[in-house]
Write an enzyme that holds these catalytic residues in place. Structure first.
Site, short mmCIF file in Angstrom:
data_model
loop_
_atom_site.label_atom_id
_atom_site.label_comp_id
_atom_site.label_asym_id
_atom_site.label_seq_id
_atom_site.Cartn_x
_atom_site.Cartn_y
_atom_site.Cartn_z
N GLN B 254 0.83 -1.20 0.00
CA GLN B 254 0.00 0.00 0.00
C GLN B 254 0.87 1.25 0.00
O GLN B 254 0.64 2.19 -0.76
CB GLN B 254 -0.90 -0.01 1.25
N HIS B 257 2.64 2.99 -3.14
CA HIS B 257 1.86 3.70 -4.16
C HIS B 257 2.23 5.18 -4.24
O HIS B 257 2.33 5.75 -5.32
CB HIS B 257 0.37 3.62 -3.85
N GLU B 322 -10.49 1.90 2.31
CA GLU B 322 -10.61 1.39 0.94
C GLU B 322 -10.38 -0.13 0.92
O GLU B 322 -11.18 -0.87 0.39
CB GLU B 322 -9.55 2.10 0.09
N HIS B 323 -9.26 -0.56 1.51
CA HIS B 323 -8.94 -1.98 1.61
C HIS B 323 -8.92 -2.40 3.07
O HIS B 323 -8.34 -1.69 3.91
CB HIS B 323 -7.55 -2.28 1.03
N ASP B 356 -5.85 -6.35 -6.21
CA ASP B 356 -5.50 -5.29 -7.17
C ASP B 356 -5.49 -5.80 -8.60
O ASP B 356 -5.80 -5.07 -9.53
CB ASP B 356 -4.10 -4.73 -6.86
N HIS B 415 -52.53 19.48 -11.24
CA HIS B 415 -52.28 18.05 -11.05
C HIS B 415 -53.60 17.30 -10.82
O HIS B 415 -53.84 16.24 -11.39
CB HIS B 415 -51.33 17.82 -9.87
#
Lengths: 428, 428
Positions: B254, B257, B322-323, B356, B415
């Site tokens: 991670q 990145h 996220e993960h 991934d 209406h």
């Protein structure tokens, strides 16, 4: 209304020229200032804006349960009954939207799946001011309830006379117990950040004016939002057998909403075009909101007379209307021609107001051509998905080479090593 | 990495303080200027920005099919094979997300239903620059294909060396035939408005840097977007029996990145915390992107030592990562504790890089806590819903009173009359 005849190409070009490029930089700056103020000062800012914009000096933001109950009691029994009937239809329709997750265990040692979880806290914006929309409470809250949302928070602008009883009745019918009297951009900001009194929510739904829409857009990302709503619109497709009185009445029901509302008829019949215009004139005379409707028809309405049904649908799909009425023979047979529309009303008796209130599908719909990519509000708006995987060592071994090749192809060596380390003897 | 022990309340408060309130007003102004320029000048602006930002003087924006084919041919066979393996898994997983519409004909004279229609034209943003992400092409394009999207348009930043062959191979494998060499905010603006060369799309998906994310947010409403992505993150939950080498390797995958990436371990074991730290040090030494990973770990990483598994999940859900890796005994049994996470990796061998690249669930995931309300990219992102109703006259008669009551309660007389006119003798 103006009647415009022509070939598909001509009319399509005519429509394409109508894209309004409204410059909203001024509104954006004003909304940003409001948002910053609410973020910094919380409740105090809300009281102050409510006094400024709604002319109400509030003693408190939150309604007591007894106040909601009183509104319910003060609502006419036939209105309560009608709201209950609407609730039943809305519930039975939206229950069919409910999704479950899945598990896929087809490969040895591999489990893959998807959870569908409710969003925890949702804010519902209900417009106020001179209008009152109990039906919007139902349309926003019931799908959230069905999705399993735990906490539903409603905000709506304060009113000098207090909130309309019908609105409170609708809230009670939906089981909403948290109502805050704050509207506009300040109401949206309060939901996005939370204040001393109002909880921070995860998602904000519901239509509002341009300040509300702008605030929702600016705060998108801090919270989720349903869509960005613009003026409402209807497209009616009719042939020579359609009833001009019905069509005119439906166009007017759209036009009475707002001077920006867009009511459009696309027909293959010059005669129907003319008859609808006559009907519009005669029905307008006695309409309480006739002035609004007339302005909307004059400025944003149109009757297109086209050659054939193919052209009708081509123009309609180009508009991607919020509401679409298909008043053609055998209407269901034309459903497959619909590429872009929020909600479709098939046949002479599926009048658009039926969908606004009672039929069951949602009336919070994509406007201004956004039906190309947005959907009606629904249960799906109140859930989120979470994926999961489980692999045994053997299952990972079977695919590890490909993972490492792709990680290294992308220059991400640590990704490759995270797999590799699991097969190194000394690391176990 | 710093090890922080404490009660749930202490650690939860610690986390709550970490919300970064990045002021992005400057970026926003720059992006708005770029968007205005692209809207006004089209392709010319794209050529000019590409020269300015990517240092490439392009002869043309669009790749020829022969160039895509050449990229595919130049890609190592084992990479093509790995991409094909990934495609198979991604496809089989995402096929399970496919939804159909429904029809409800339970009530006499009433048909209600929902269509699920593919979005017509979709733009896929694939990041470029020094990186190359063939896997992102697969993750974005394959769900779109499964949804039935007719036209998929890919944009990716130009590179002085030309686009990476692996990227073109991935595009070919997905059947993408339209690739434009333009990135950044200008690439997003081109997709939103269209230019002489690039078609206007209905929705833009895919991750990018802060300029891309800001442009997507600003243009939301003109087009749909998937989500607003921020820096990537992983939370690993581990007990005393977990493998420190595996955990460290996953945290590093991670952290490599991006210096903003967030790698967090939450464990009940002080011993595991210390061992993971040792492993991080030893694994960092030989990591090509070690400097990036170290900076990420130092500035955004943390190891929390907590009292029990309840605290582990409470902190994790607060982060809404996220993960999420669950490296606990019997990991599947803990799945029901997950409230907010993008993608969950269960057990010692479901390493995050497996997800991934190869396992099949999408790797385009909600970041920065937005898993509270956003979902992984999926087939649902590439469809929209359209509701429809059909009522016979008798069916409308049975519900007309309620429609008219609610319309009048809301002060919308037109209406009510749209319903009423259908039952007036002289109007038929």
């Amino acid at each position: 209304m103006k009647i415009i005849s022509g070939s598909l190409m001509e009319l399509s070009a005519h429509l394409a020229r109508q894209t309004d490029s409204q410059d909203d930089a001024v509104i954006e700056e004003r909304v940003k200032a409001i948002i910053a103020e609410v973020k910094a000062k919380g409740d105090q800012a809300l009281f102050s804006y409510t006094e400024q914009f709604d002319q109400v000096a509030l003693a408190k933001l939150k309604l007591d349960l007894t106040e909601i109950e009183r509104g319910y009691q003060e609502t006419a029994p036939e209105v309560v009954q009608a709201l209950e009937a609407a609730k039943a239809n809305i519930t039975s329709f939206h229950l069919k939207q409910k999704q479950s997750g899945f598990v896929d265990a087809e490969k040895a040692g591999v489990i893959r799946g998807q959870l569908v979880l409710p969003i925890e806290t949702v804010g519902i914006y209900v417009p106020g001011g001179t209008a009152r929309y109990p039906s919007s409470v139902l349309m926003n809250a019931l799908p959230a309830k069905i999705a399993g949302v735990k906490r539903i928070v409603m905000v709506t602008p304060a009113s000098p006379e207090g909130l309309p009883p019908g609105l409170l009745a609708a809230a009670k019918i939906c089981g909403i117990e948290e109502i805050y009297q704050v509207g506009g951009a300040q109401g949206i900001a309060a939901l996005a950040f939370g204040t001393e009194t109002i909880p921070k929510v995860d998602k904000i739904v519901g239509p509002g004016n341009v300040y509300v829409a702008t605030a929702k857009k600016i705060l998108f990302g801090t919270v989720a939002i349903d869509m960005i709503a613009g003026p409402s619109e209807v497209v009616v497709l009719a042939d020579e057998a359609a009833n001009p009185a019905f069509i005119a009445a439906d166009l007017l029901s759209q036009a009475e909403h707002d001077v920006l509302a867009r009511a459009i008829l696309i027909t293959t019949s010059q005669l129907i075009a003319e008859k609808v215009n006559e009907e519009l004139e005669s029905q307008l005379v006695t309409l309480p909101r006739g002035a609004i409707a007339r302005e909307a028809l004059d400025n944003h309405g149109a009757i297109f007379v086209v050659e054939d049904v193919t052209s009708q649908f081509a123009l309609m799909n180009q508009i991607a209307p919020e509401h679409l009425e298909i008043q053609l023979a055998d209407p269901l047979a034309h459903l497959s021609r619909v590429k872009h529309a929020g909600s479709v009303f098939l046949g002479a008796y599926a009048s658009e107001p039926l969908g606004d209130y009672l039929a069951g599908p949602n009336h919070v719909l994509p406007t201004s051509g956004t039906a190309r990519f947005f959907s009606p509000l629904g249960v799906e708006d109140f859930v989120k998905r979470t994926a999961f995987i489980s692999y045994t060592k053997e299952a990972l071994a079977a695919e590890k080479t490909e993972v490492m090749i792709l990680a290294r192809e992308e220059g991400l060596e640590a990704h490759a090593r995270a797999i590799q380390v699991r097969f190194e003897e000394e690391k176990k």
